[in-house]
Design an enzyme around this catalytic site. Structure first.
Site, PDB file in Angstrom:
ATOM      1  CG  HIS A  69       6.328   1.827 -52.007  1.00 20.50           C
ATOM      2  ND1 HIS A  69       6.255   0.467 -51.791  1.00 20.50           N
ATOM      3  CD2 HIS A  69       5.465   2.394 -51.134  1.00 20.50           C
ATOM      4  CE1 HIS A  69       5.386   0.222 -50.815  1.00 20.50           C
ATOM      5  NE2 HIS A  69       4.890   1.379 -50.401  1.00 20.50           N
ATOM      6  CB  CYS A  70       6.016  -1.558 -56.776  1.00 22.15           C
ATOM      7  SG  CYS A  70       7.407  -1.289 -57.897  1.00 22.15           S
ATOM      8  CB  THR A  71       8.255  -5.498 -54.454  1.00 24.05           C
ATOM      9  OG1 THR A  71       6.897  -5.845 -54.163  1.00 24.05           O
ATOM     10  CG2 THR A  71       9.177  -6.342 -53.603  1.00 24.05           C
TER      11      THR A  71
ATOM     12  CB  SER B 283       6.227   2.390 -58.193  1.00 22.02           C
ATOM     13  OG  SER B 283       7.473   1.766 -58.268  1.00 22.02           O
TER      14      SER B 283
ATOM     15  CG  LEU C 114       8.245  -2.900 -48.910  1.00 21.03           C
ATOM     16  CD1 LEU C 114       7.012  -2.032 -48.702  1.00 21.03           C
ATOM     17  CD2 LEU C 114       7.889  -4.379 -48.850  1.00 21.03           C
TER      18      LEU C 114
END
Length: 177
Positions: A86-88, A94, A15
């Site tokens: 994206h992810c965290t 992702s 992120l």
């Protein structure tokens, strides 16, 4: 902040990097796939930047599979642009979405897709549920699997299946044990 280039025009991050103006402009990103589970994300204002939200938590029973085709199609439709998924943390959701894209549109097996993503981002670790969903997806695309889940002393882990010509008999786990 780390952005990994998986293939020409396709990037993977957490992120923090996705919120960085310099990370987006420096790579000419035109599409962001947000798999962080957060809906109220304020991306830098860039002309033409599109955002696709994938509302899935990083939990083994979360239905990430339902987003494999729509996300892969959006990445493919943006092939004249550049995409950031994206992810965290850029470790589970992702990479799984990118592996699904690589299987569907680049014709890679799950094992090959995993190896390609891992080469560029060595700390990926999709959860066991996402691995199972990717295995089901691979079977639906190609009629076979190149990865299986095995029970180990460290829990259930994905293991790369050996090719018939592969003479190495040691287990090749798809995560570090």
């Amino acid at each position: 902040m780390s952005v990994s280039q998986v293939s020409p025009g396709l990037f993977l991050s957490g992120l923090d990097s996705a919120l960085s103006l310099s990370a987006l402009t420096g790579r000419s990103i035109t599409l962001v796939i947000n798999a962080s589970g957060l809906e109220d994300v304020s991306y830098p204002r860039l002309d033409g930047l599109q955002v696709l939200h994938v509302p899935v938590q990083d939990r083994p029973h979360a239905p990430l599979r339902r987003y494999f085709d729509p996300v892969a199609e959006r990445i493919y439709q943006n092939r004249t642009g550049r995409t950031l998924v994206h992810c965290t943390a850029g470790r589970s959701r992702s990479p799984a979405l990118i592996m699904a894209y690589l299987m569907r549109f680049e014709g890679l097996s799950l094992r090959q897709a995993y190896e390609q993503v891992l080469e560029q981002r060595p700390f990926i670790r999709p959860n066991a549920g996402f691995w199972r969903q990717l295995m089901d997806y691979e079977r639906s695309l190609f009629g076979r699997n190149t990865v299986r889940m095995v029970r180990t002393s460290s829990g259930v882990l994905p293991e790369a299946l050996r090719d018939s010509e592969d003479t190495d008999t040691t287990a090749a786990y798809c995560v570090n044990v």
